[in-house]
Design a protein around this motif. Structure first.
Motif: not given
Length: 212
Positions: A144-152, A154-173
């Motif tokens: 991932l690029s820094d820009a992709e990480i920032e966009h993700y 800011r869009t999904e705000q997965p701060y309550d998820c281990a590993g900072s990603a929601k695979s069931e949402g935009l995190g799949i990308a």
């Protein structure tokens, strides 16, 4: 111990045959898929890792501790406890809580394979039933690029998820691949294992009466 009734199945904990020992809305939503009435109770367990404790061992210990803590208060019920710890080269990665920590987590994981150690325990104190299992999920992150990480973030705000990603949402990308034998484990509750343990404990999701 605080208690919260499930929104779709409002069962008082004192009357519940099944209790989810978790405050996670993701686990609550997953358990609703089994169409069983259940209550939700906060286990109030200290989740601090022990010194040098491997991620899988930490997840297993906490899942069992959560189930036992709630089962001690409601001994007649089957109680589900679960915990998830992201494992990067043997180091635990928890919930980031803040944007800055989430950026650091995703930056460390890009181009890498992370194992999400999802542990499950089911306990019924009155019957003596106790079972636990681990559903590891291998996840390969894209470079991932820094820009992709920032966009993700800011869009999904997965701060309550281990590993900072929601695979069931935009995190799949964010991902190149997911390898798991229990499809919902990555979201936080491995339902194949849950259904099996509930059957063993006397509660069958495919029986009209719920009896195994």
């Amino acid at each position: 111990m605080s208690t919260t009734p499930d929104l779709l199945n409002p069962v008082p904990p004192e009357q519940a045959r099944l209790i989810l020992g978790s405050t996670s809305r993701y686990r609550r939503e997953l358990l609703q898929r089994l169409h069983l009435p259940f209550a939700v109770c906060a286990p109030e367990v200290d989740e601090t890792p022990m010194p040098g404790e491997p991620p899988a061992a930490l997840a297993r210990r906490l899942a069992l501790a959560k189930a036992r803590a709630v089962a001690a208060r409601f001994p007649q019920a089957l109680v589900i406890g679960s915990d998830q710890v992201a494992d990067l080269d043997g180091q635990p990665i928890g919930k980031p809580g803040t944007h800055e920590k989430a950026v650091a987590q995703l930056s460390a994981m890009r181009g890498r394979t992370v194992v999400f150690q999802t542990a499950l325990a089911v306990v019924c104190q009155s019957s003596g039933y106790e079972a636990q299992d681990l559903a590891p999920v291998s996840v390969r992150f894209r470079s991932l690029s820094d820009a992709e990480i920032e966009h993700y973030l800011r869009t999904e705000q997965p701060y309550d998820c281990a590993g900072s990603a929601k695979s069931e949402g935009l995190g799949i990308a964010l991902l190149d691949a997911i390898d798991s034998d229990d499809p919902t484990a990555l979201i936080g509750l491995p339902l194949i294992r849950v259904a099996r343990m509930l059957r063993e404990g006397g509660l069958n999701a495919l029986s009209a009466a719920g009896a195994a």
